[in-house]
Design a protein around this motif. Structure first.
Motif, PDB file in Angstrom:
ATOM      1  N   THR A   1     -15.235   3.101  -0.971  1.00  9.84           N
ATOM      2  CA  THR A   1     -14.128   2.156  -0.807  1.00  9.84           C
ATOM      3  C   THR A   1     -14.023   1.622   0.610  1.00  9.84           C
ATOM      4  O   THR A   1     -13.953   0.410   0.834  1.00  9.84           O
ATOM      5  N   PHE A   2     -13.994   2.519   1.603  1.00  8.26           N
ATOM      6  CA  PHE A   2     -13.822   2.065   2.980  1.00  8.26           C
ATOM      7  C   PHE A   2     -14.989   1.189   3.424  1.00  8.26           C
ATOM      8  O   PHE A   2     -14.802   0.240   4.196  1.00  8.26           O
ATOM      9  N   LEU A   3     -16.192   1.505   2.968  1.00  5.65           N
ATOM     10  CA  LEU A   3     -17.357   0.687   3.316  1.00  5.65           C
ATOM     11  C   LEU A   3     -17.250  -0.693   2.683  1.00  5.65           C
ATOM     12  O   LEU A   3     -17.579  -1.718   3.312  1.00  5.65           O
ATOM     13  N   ASN A   4     -16.801  -0.742   1.426  1.00  2.00           N
ATOM     14  CA  ASN A   4     -16.623  -2.046   0.763  1.00  2.00           C
ATOM     15  C   ASN A   4     -15.568  -2.884   1.478  1.00  2.00           C
ATOM     16  O   ASN A   4     -15.735  -4.095   1.663  1.00  2.00           O
TER      17      ASN A   4
ATOM     18  N   LEU B   1     -11.911  10.819 -10.399  1.00  6.33           N
ATOM     19  CA  LEU B   1     -11.135   9.858  -9.630  1.00  6.33           C
ATOM     20  C   LEU B   1      -9.960   9.352 -10.459  1.00  6.33           C
ATOM     21  O   LEU B   1     -10.048   9.237 -11.682  1.00  6.33           O
ATOM     22  N   THR B   2      -8.884   8.992  -9.750  1.00  8.05           N
ATOM     23  CA  THR B   2      -7.782   8.284 -10.395  1.00  8.05           C
ATOM     24  C   THR B   2      -7.943   6.791 -10.094  1.00  8.05           C
ATOM     25  O   THR B   2      -8.899   6.376  -9.436  1.00  8.05           O
ATOM     26  N   SER B   3      -7.006   6.003 -10.561  1.00  4.64           N
ATOM     27  CA  SER B   3      -7.082   4.551 -10.335  1.00  4.64           C
ATOM     28  C   SER B   3      -6.626   4.167  -8.933  1.00  4.64           C
ATOM     29  O   SER B   3      -6.715   2.992  -8.553  1.00  4.64           O
TER      30      SER B   3
ATOM     31  N   ILE C   1       0.835  -1.201   0.000  1.00  2.00           N
ATOM     32  CA  ILE C   1       0.000   0.000   0.000  1.00  2.00           C
ATOM     33  C   ILE C   1       0.873   1.255   0.000  1.00  2.00           C
ATOM     34  O   ILE C   1       0.578   2.242  -0.690  1.00  2.00           O
ATOM     35  N   LYS C   2       1.965   1.216   0.756  1.00  2.00           N
ATOM     36  CA  LYS C   2       2.851   2.384   0.795  1.00  2.00           C
ATOM     37  C   LYS C   2       3.467   2.667  -0.573  1.00  2.00           C
ATOM     38  O   LYS C   2       3.748   3.823  -0.903  1.00  2.00           O
ATOM     39  N   ARG C   3       3.671   1.603  -1.351  1.00  6.78           N
ATOM     40  CA  ARG C   3       4.280   1.785  -2.672  1.00  6.78           C
ATOM     41  C   ARG C   3       3.272   2.195  -3.737  1.00  6.78           C
ATOM     42  O   ARG C   3       3.641   2.403  -4.892  1.00  6.78           O
ATOM     43  N   LEU C   4       1.996   2.291  -3.346  1.00  6.93           N
ATOM     44  CA  LEU C   4       0.986   2.701  -4.331  1.00  6.93           C
ATOM     45  C   LEU C   4       1.231   4.124  -4.814  1.00  6.93           C
ATOM     46  O   LEU C   4       0.832   4.488  -5.933  1.00  6.93           O
TER      47      LEU C   4
ATOM     48  N   GLU D   1      -8.355  -0.794  -3.093  1.00  8.98           N
ATOM     49  CA  GLU D   1      -9.392  -1.778  -2.761  1.00  8.98           C
ATOM     50  C   GLU D   1      -9.049  -3.159  -3.298  1.00  8.98           C
ATOM     51  O   GLU D   1      -9.203  -4.173  -2.602  1.00  8.98           O
ATOM     52  N   GLN D   2      -8.543  -3.227  -4.541  1.00  7.02           N
ATOM     53  CA  GLN D   2      -8.181  -4.520  -5.113  1.00  7.02           C
ATOM     54  C   GLN D   2      -7.025  -5.169  -4.360  1.00  7.02           C
ATOM     55  O   GLN D   2      -6.985  -6.387  -4.198  1.00  7.02           O
TER      56      GLN D   2
END
Length: 926
Positions: free
Chosen positions: A727-730, A616-618, A600-603, A624-625
């Protein structure tokens, strides 16, 4: 294009019944275009392709194999026509039993007959067998089905040499059509055979009958002559002379026949000795026979002969017999030592172990060989496990020196391995892969610890079943023969087994503890004490295994546990393995979440700043993925197999997983903040592009191929908005789906942190955009030494306000280009800042002239009416305070002039003000 051939069809077979290996001729249609076209031929389910000889498209010759079914179809398969069908069937008959003395066209192996003397199956010379036709009449085989006879006489047999011989079955099978007279003849023949054993002595008597009668006649004649001569008177001198003559004749006869009689006595003695040797040659030859049979490995024969000798000569008082029997005992003691050495030799099969134990039991060996074997096997399994660890530790150190990593070998494993699944798993689609092709190739090579666990568990699963079965056989007494059972040795063994149950339980527990500690030493060294780590560890832990390899190890240990459970080993002995699986599952979850946090940090490095229609960006989707992929990889770990406890049963595990999950969410929030606040020079926008489906309003991006700090803040705000609402809800739903504890806390903390970031970014953007507009108001108002007390009649809105509106419109355009949903929120806050500053400026004016008041009211109303759709209670209050600071217009002329000037302003800036109306409709839809 040629038309495909029809499938084969079998319409006939000759003969249509027979025993195995009967040669048959198959006829039909489309049976192939040649020998190479024929790829399959089955009769009654047996593959007969090896004996098949293709003759033509309508004829095939082959031999019937040993099929399980007694009746079935003939199926021909060809390359050109595929699998065929059959309209006929073949009946497989059971072969008839052929005696050793029966004539037969094939060679028949000699059968083993039951020896009633030794109580063992032993070959008997053919001359001692009963005749193949005991009735002595012609055999006429009937046509009665074999199955019917077997059902009519269950457990019986038509073989007259069998213990379960049935005379009725024999007569039905061999003499069903024989006449009654022939059966009478058969009875006479049986009686002759029964009396044959007495014929030998009777014939001897009959043969010497004439000689007996001659001797009897001679003796009678001599007796009669003596009686007749007795009445005569004989002179005494003559009698004396006769006696002397008889004495001399007797002495001469003794002298003449003494040598002959001596030789006769010697011959009789030798003959008697030879008779003794012949009669007791079994004992005299037994030591040599024992040596020979031991060399050949015929231990059954040795034991059989020893039992026979023991029963015959075990208590003899004859010195010669004692001497030879002592030699036999010496050979048997040597055999006992040999068998014990073979029993304790490793490795050995369970079959050999049982065989040697039975031999030693029959030989009445001292001690308890079965328990000795169990102890030796226990030590051997432990030694194998430690040798396995030492070899892999040494190989790991050598491979690290050579930068070599071996491939995982799972060829002998029948189950589907997760390692093979790793190579088929697609990489996570998050813009691009996090690792290079070289890293991916390395990932599919198993670390030494994983290969070691595979080998270790395979070793235990292959050795422990035989060890457990040997113990079960020892407990129930199945290791011993009937001889041992009769001697009471089996009961003594069962008693010993009951006394040694605790000792065996300790052996199993030691094996289980060694297995678990060796695995812990390789994968969880921190779970061992320092002393245990020196014994069971020794691995070079440069980096911890990934979650994928830990998942594979868990699957391996689970399969091993299932295999051991199938042996019916008590659960308390296997509980330590369940504890190991639980610790491995917890560690796998922790490691997977830690690695996920690093990913996640490298995202941030993968943000491409491509904006879609929703602004929105990707990045949110990638985040989430990444979480979903991580949770899916843990599915098998989180699922509880039978007998396993929940991975979240411990409070500490719940807290650790909760903190790691919060850390993952917080890491992504930090990633967003890093991206949005990074200086312009640190952002790589060489790959920047805009979605072609979005409105082409972001012209600056196309022209300059770069993003300003304000634009990045807007994109980050848009992503934050999407994260909060979707996203956070999903992600929370996926956490709950996979059984995570404390999901509400994870969501709450993450939402609060996200909102704090959103507010900071929002304030930062407002500061960037509103402060310049607010700061330009005061200089614009008083430009050209303007004075509210002394000003001309208003002719329209002054330029400073128009410039402020243009700047507000620029903000609107920038926000609208990236995200329509952010327009109301940002515009309302900008309007609040402008209205608040305008109100402050109006309240700071000491006094207004009539024209000044009219000019001020015109500009305040123009601004208020223009941004009416973005007014908030705060901005409305500011405008109200600004108007209240002005003198009231008393005359209607002034109010009319104000209205005209307002309309003129709106008309002249109609084009510029259109954006506010469009956003109004958009805002209403939002």
């Amino acid at each position: 294009m040629s038309r495909a051939r029809q499938p084969p069809l079998v319409t006939g077979i000759s003969p249509n019944e027979g025993i195995s290996w009967t040669k048959v001729t198959i006829r039909g249609e489309n049976l192939g275009t040649g020998p190479t076209d024929l790829i399959g031929l089955t009769i009654c389910g047996h593959n007969c392709l090896l004996t098949a000889e293709w003759m033509s498209a309508s004829k095939i010759v082959c031999r019937v194999g040993q099929a399980k079914n007694d009746k079935g179809d003939i199926i021909v398969t060809t390359k050109s026509g595929g699998k065929g069908t059959s309209t006929v069937s073949f009946k497989l008959l059971k072969p008839e039993k052929i005696g050793i003395l029966d004539q037969s066209a094939v060679w028949v192996d000699e059968m083993n007959y039951y020896d009633m003397r030794t109580d063992r199956n032993k070959g008997i010379p053919p001359l001692s067998l009963r005749p193949a036709n005991p009735l002595g009449i012609e055999i006429d085989k009937g046509r009665f089905p074999q199955k019917d006879l077997e059902s009519l006489f269950p457990g019986m047999s038509a073989d007259f040499t069998s213990e379960n011989f049935s005379a009725a079955w024999y007569l039905i099978e061999n003499h069903s059509t024989t006449s009654f007279d022939q059966l009478k003849t058969a009875v006479v023949n049986l009686k002759k055979q029964a009396n044959k054993k007495n014929e030998g002595s009777l014939a001897y008597v009959k043969g010497g009958l004439s000689t007996f009668f001659e001797a009897q006649d001679a003796l009678s004649a001599i007796h009669q002559k003596l009686e007749a001569d007795g009445t005569e008177k004989v002179e005494g001198s003559m009698t004396q002379k006769l006696e002397n003559v008889l004495n001399r004749a007797s002495n001469t006869a003794d002298t003449l026949f003494q040598e002959v009689l001596g030789r006769k006595d010697k011959a009789d003695s030798t003959r008697n000795a030879l008779n003794v040797l012949q009669r007791f040659k079994f004992l005299f030859n037994l030591p040599l026979n024992i040596e020979r049979n031991i060399q050949k490995g015929d231990y059954d024969v040795v034991i059989n002969d020893y039992e026979k000798a023991k029963s015959l000569f075990g208590k003899t008082e004859v010195q010669v017999f004692k001497k030879y029997y002592a030699e036999v005992e010496t050979r048997i003691e040597a055999l006992q030592e040999l068998l014990l050495d073979k029993l304790l030799e490793t490795p050995s099969t369970l079959h050999d172990q049982k065989r040697y134990i039975r031999y030693l039991s029959d030989l009445h060996a001292p001690g308890d060989p079965a328990w000795q074997c169990i102890g030796a096997q226990h030590q051997w399994i432990l030694q194998l496990m430690h040798n396995c660890k030492e070899s892999y530790v040494k190989e790991q150190k050598g491979s690290n020196a050579l930068l070599h990593s071996p491939m995982l070998d799972l060829d002998s494993d029948v189950r589907p391995s997760p390692v093979g699944h790793l190579s088929q798993t697609a990489s996570l689609k998050r813009g691009s892969s996090f690792q290079s092709g070289r890293d991916d190739a390395w990932r599919y090579k198993a670390p030494q610890q994983v290969v070691f666990v595979e080998k270790l568990t395979k070793l235990v699963v292959s050795q422990l079943p035989n060890f457990w079965k040997l113990w079960i056989s020892y407990v129930n007494g199945s290791l011993f023969s009937e001889t041992a059972e009769k001697s009471g040795q089996m009961e003594r063994s069962k008693k010993n087994a009951r006394q040694r149950q605790n000792d065996f339980k300790k052996m199993i527990q030691e094996v289980m503890h060694s297995l678990v500690k060796l695995i812990r030493g390789a994968l969880l060294p921190f779970s061992l004490r320092e002393g245990e780590l020196r014994q069971y560890g020794g691995w070079e832990m440069k980096s911890e295994l990934s979650g994928q390899w830990l998942t594979h190890v868990i699957q391996t240990v689970r399969l091993s546990s299932e295999s051991l459970t199938a042996l019916e080993i008590p659960n308390d002995m296997l509980q330590i393995i369940q504890d190991l699986i639980l610790d491995l599952r917890v560690r796998c979850i922790i490691v997977t979440l830690q690695h996920t946090a690093e990913d996640i940090k490298r995202l941030a490095e993968k943000e491409d700043w491509v904006v879609d229609n929703e602004g929105l960006t990707s990045l949110p989707s990638q985040f989430e993925q990444c979480i979903i992929h991580s949770l899916q990889s843990l599915k098998t770990v989180l699922d509880c197999k039978p007998g396993e406890a929940s991975v979240f049963q411990q409070q500490k595990t719940q807290e650790d997983v909760c903190q790691l999950s919060i850390g993952i969410m917080q890491g992504f929030i930090d990633c967003l903040e890093q991206l949005s606040t990074k200086p312009d020079g640190d952002i790589d926008t060489s790959h920047l592009s805009v979605d072609v489906s979005s409105p082409d309003l972001f012209g600056s991006i196309h022209e300059e191929s770069s993003l300003s700090s304000e634009q990045r803040l807007l994109i980050a705000l848009s992503n934050c908005r999407y994260l909060e609402r979707h996203t956070f809800l999903n992600i929370a739903e996926h956490f709950e789906k996979h059984g995570f504890q404390g999901v509400d806390k994870i969501t709450q903390v993450s939402m609060e942190s996200l909102k704090e970031l959103d507010q900071r970014l929002f304030e930062m953007y407002i500061e960037f955009k509103a402060d310049p507009i607010v700061g330009s108001l005061e200089p614009g108002i008083y430009a050209g030494y303007f004075d509210w007390k002394d000003c001309l009649v208003p002719t329209g809105v002054r330029n400073y306000l128009k410039e402020a509106l243009v700047n507000i419109i620029a903000v609107h355009a920038e926000v609208f280009t990236i995200s329509k949903d952010l327009v109301p929120r940002i515009m309302s806050r900008v309007v609040e800042a402008v209205s608040e500053e305008l109100s402050r400026l109006m309240q700071c004016v000491s006094s207004f002239s009539k024209n000044g008041a009219l000019q001020a009211k015109l500009e305040i109303c123009a601004l208020r009416d223009t941004v009416a759709i973005y007014l908030t209670p705060e901005s409305k209050s500011s405008f109200k305070q600004a108007l209240e600071a002005l003198p009231q217009l008393s005359s209607g002329t002034d109010r009319k002039l104000l209205e005209e000037l307002l309309n003129k302003f709106k008309s002249s800036m109609h084009l510029q003000l259109t954006c506010f109306q469009a956003s109004s409709s958009a805002m209403m839809k939002t």
